[in-house]
Design an enzyme around this catalytic site. Structure first.
Site, mmCIF file in Angstrom:
data_model
loop_
_atom_site.group_PDB
_atom_site.id
_atom_site.type_symbol
_atom_site.label_atom_id
_atom_site.label_comp_id
_atom_site.label_asym_id
_atom_site.label_seq_id
_atom_site.Cartn_x
_atom_site.Cartn_y
_atom_site.Cartn_z
ATOM 1 N N ASN A 44 1.001 42.866 41.591
ATOM 2 C CA ASN A 44 1.403 44.220 41.989
ATOM 3 C C ASN A 44 1.290 45.064 40.710
ATOM 4 O O ASN A 44 2.110 44.953 39.798
ATOM 5 C CB ASN A 44 2.835 44.149 42.531
ATOM 6 C CG ASN A 44 3.507 45.502 42.698
ATOM 7 O OD1 ASN A 44 3.073 46.500 42.140
ATOM 8 N ND2 ASN A 44 4.597 45.518 43.441
ATOM 9 N N HIS B 125 12.369 36.446 43.401
ATOM 10 C CA HIS B 125 13.328 37.550 43.595
ATOM 11 C C HIS B 125 13.329 38.046 45.031
ATOM 12 O O HIS B 125 14.329 38.548 45.527
ATOM 13 C CB HIS B 125 13.071 38.706 42.621
ATOM 14 C CG HIS B 125 11.823 39.494 42.861
ATOM 15 N ND1 HIS B 125 10.561 38.988 42.669
ATOM 16 C CD2 HIS B 125 11.628 40.773 43.282
ATOM 17 C CE1 HIS B 125 9.656 39.907 42.941
ATOM 18 N NE2 HIS B 125 10.281 41.000 43.324
ATOM 19 N N GLU C 191 5.139 37.747 54.565
ATOM 20 C CA GLU C 191 5.672 38.972 53.945
ATOM 21 C C GLU C 191 5.964 40.056 54.976
ATOM 22 O O GLU C 191 6.069 41.240 54.644
ATOM 23 C CB GLU C 191 4.707 39.479 52.863
ATOM 24 C CG GLU C 191 4.426 38.465 51.765
ATOM 25 C CD GLU C 191 5.334 38.565 50.532
ATOM 26 O OE1 GLU C 191 5.730 39.673 50.163
ATOM 27 O OE2 GLU C 191 5.648 37.506 49.941
ATOM 28 N N HIS D 85 -0.317 43.513 49.444
ATOM 29 C CA HIS D 85 -0.019 43.497 50.885
ATOM 30 C C HIS D 85 -1.097 44.340 51.570
ATOM 31 O O HIS D 85 -1.574 45.322 50.986
ATOM 32 C CB HIS D 85 1.338 44.156 51.197
ATOM 33 C CG HIS D 85 2.534 43.393 50.726
ATOM 34 N ND1 HIS D 85 3.589 43.983 50.084
ATOM 35 C CD2 HIS D 85 2.839 42.077 50.821
ATOM 36 C CE1 HIS D 85 4.510 43.071 49.803
ATOM 37 N NE2 HIS D 85 4.078 41.907 50.230
ATOM 38 N N CYS E 231 6.007 51.228 52.614
ATOM 39 C CA CYS E 231 6.735 50.012 52.216
ATOM 40 C C CYS E 231 8.224 50.154 52.497
ATOM 41 O O CYS E 231 8.920 49.164 52.691
ATOM 42 C CB CYS E 231 6.612 49.754 50.715
ATOM 43 S SG CYS E 231 4.939 49.590 50.122
HETATM 44 O O1 SUG Z 1 7.018 42.765 46.680
HETATM 45 N N1 SUG Z 1 7.834 45.099 44.196
HETATM 46 C C1 SUG Z 1 7.597 44.803 45.598
HETATM 47 C C2 SUG Z 1 6.904 45.957 46.261
HETATM 48 C C3 SUG Z 1 6.819 45.753 47.756
HETATM 49 C C4 SUG Z 1 6.014 46.821 48.420
HETATM 50 N N2 SUG Z 1 6.009 46.622 49.797
HETATM 51 C C5 SUG Z 1 4.938 46.765 50.621
HETATM 52 N N3 SUG Z 1 3.726 46.904 50.154
HETATM 53 N N4 SUG Z 1 5.133 46.722 51.878
HETATM 54 C C6 SUG Z 1 6.777 43.523 45.740
HETATM 55 O O2 SUG Z 1 5.870 43.312 44.919
HETATM 56 C C7 SUG Z 1 8.801 44.708 42.011
HETATM 57 C C8 SUG Z 1 10.165 44.377 41.441
HETATM 58 C C9 SUG Z 1 10.209 44.395 39.954
HETATM 59 O O3 SUG Z 1 9.192 44.144 39.318
HETATM 60 O O4 SUG Z 1 11.309 44.671 39.395
HETATM 61 C C10 SUG Z 1 8.656 44.352 43.469
HETATM 62 O O5 SUG Z 1 9.275 43.417 43.929
#
Ligand code: SUG
Length: 448
Positions: free
Chosen positions: A25, A137, A174, A249, A371
């Site tokens: 991500n 997490h 997910e 995603h 999201c």
């Molecule tokens: O799962 N970010 C989330 C973002 C989720 C986005 N959701 C969708 N696309 N539907 C993830 O990657 C980052 C948390 C951090 O780095 O502190 C995080 O979990």
């Protein structure tokens, strides 16, 4: 009986922070270790909910999950008082502490996959909470999310909240971020489009750089559990290239709503066959065409798609029947994304309005407008049976913004997570929230 789509946004929790926890991500990695502003994050999220409530009249929320999960650290062998456990875990690996504090449940598109009752064999509304197996997490969300959903949708006659899929690589799931339901106006049954990143046995096309978070067997199992007839489902695989470009995603590269699909031309493996098959199946089922809006690499490069998050925009049907495209403010600052938006507005579809929202606190962790919401289609009986305390009214909005201002910090760094006062602060905030939302505090605090 009329079916209406409600958006359940995740109320952003008091421990929102940037820990760089999500490999693959891009935003999470880029902003990891920055200082977050939880108060601004929650107010941005609430402002979005209020805006959508004004447009559609159908906005709800899911409460944040209780953090920190010190029981995880204790189960990993860290002992002592809470303050000692925190220090010991931080000294060992700071990210372990961040994992316990993550406010990642805000992204409710990952809370569950939801199939409206019109699609399901037993006529109930089905939820499969996502196991979020790919990251530690997020995997700790699954149990509490299941509990929250069961207390909000508390009728076995009308709702079925399954347990999450087995927490194992074959079934990595997910949730709704990899699932889109298409439906023609006025019809109760739709077509459910499941998009996985990799086959469960790892064979076939696979990303090389970043993990695929959704497996084929997970998608197929959710469809089977929800009792979806084969003609009501369509499966496709993500293009591994886009996963490697930061599309962790499918909802980062495609969004659908009613009879509209907006996507990038690189989103799926064998894209022309996928879109051809999907359109045909939708037309056979509903007698209506699927309106596909596809942007090519020259119109919007993958890089711009990921940085602007255009495809993570949220499409909503307004009370007047038109549709609004809710884009992150990052799209406004991107020329190619702006040109795409102009084409969408000019195209043959019901999207006739664009709204740019500042969701930067969430965006910096890779979470755009789509999201932050879970879509739940409800009929009149289900609406009446659902817990009413989570429906966003004007007065709930006022109460929640005041609650956020009272309890949330304006600055939270990774070092701040060591402060034991943060445990009590979040606990007090959550207890008060349970009263505001009229949900049992054992549920909100996830106590036995
Ligand atoms: O799962 N970010 C989330 C973002 C989720 C986005 N959701 C969708 N696309 N539907 C993830 O990657 C980052 C948390 C951090 O780095 O502190 C995080 O979990």
């Amino acid at each position: 009986m009329s079916n209406e789509e409600f958006c359940f946004d995740g109320l952003i929790g008091p421990t929102h922070n940037y820990a760089g926890l999500s490999f693959g991500n891009v935003a999470s990695e880029l902003h990891g270790q920055e200082v977050a502003n939880p108060q601004a994050a929650a107010l941005q999220g609430l402002a979005k909910m209020k805006r959508v409530a004004g447009l559609t009249g159908r906005q709800c929320l899911l409460p944040p999950l209780r953090r920190p999960r010190l029981e995880l650290l204790r189960s990993l062998g860290f002992r002592g008082t809470d303050a000692e456990v925190i220090d010991r875990a931080f000294d060992y690996r700071p990210e372990l502490l961040a994992i316990c504090y993550s406010a990642s449940s805000m992204w409710t598109a990952n809370a569950a996959t939801v199939s409206p009752s019109g699609d399901c064999g037993d006529g109930r509304l089905h939820f499969t909470p996502a196991n979020l197996h790919s990251t530690l997490h997020r995997s700790i969300e699954a149990h509490s999310t299941t509990r929250n959903l069961r207390s909000i949708f508390d009728s076995e006659d009308l709702f079925c909240v399954h347990p999450p899929l087995p927490a194992q690589t074959w079934f990595a799931d997910e949730g709704a971020a990899n699932h889109t339901r298409f439906v023609a106006a006025g019809q109760a049954a739709g077509l459910e489009f499941f998009v996985f990143g990799i086959r469960s046995d790892g064979t076939g096309a696979a990303p090389q750089k970043f993990p695929a978070r959704q497996t084929q067997m997970a998608s197929e199992t959710v469809a089977r559990r929800h009792q979806l007839e084969p003609e009501r489902v369509f499966f496709a695989q993500q293009n591994p290239r886009v996963i490697d470009a930061g599309v962790f995603h499918n909802d980062v590269i495609a969004v659908g709503h009613e009879d509209v699909l907006l996507c990038h031309s690189q989103a799926f493996l064998n894209q022309s066959q996928v879109l051809g098959g999907l359109s045909q199946q939708f037309e056979n089922l509903t007698g209506n065409p699927l309106r596909i809006i596809e942007f090519s690499e020259t119109e919007l490069s993958l890089r711009d798609a990921v940085s602007s998050y255009l495809f993570n925009s949220q499409i909503v049907t307004r009370k007047d029947g038109g549709m609004s495209l809710i884009c992150p403010i990052e799209c406004d600052g991107n020329q190619a994304a702006n040109e795409c938006i102009a084409k969408i507005l000019d195209g043959e579809n019901r999207i006739d309005e664009v709204i740019f929202l500042d969701l930067r606190q969430s965006m910096n962790n890779g979470g755009g407008p789509a999201c932050l919401r879970l879509r739940v289609v409800l009929d009149a009986r289900q609406r009446a049976a659902m817990h009413a305390g989570v429906i966003l009214t004007d007065s709930l909005y006022v109460k929640l913004t005041a609650w956020v201002r009272r309890h949330y910090r304006e600055s939270l760094s990774q070092e701040d997570l060591r402060d034991p006062n943060l445990i009590d602060e979040t606990w007090v905030a959550m207890e008060e929230l349970s009263k505001i939302l009229d949900l049992p505090s054992q549920v909100l605090l996830d106590q036995p």
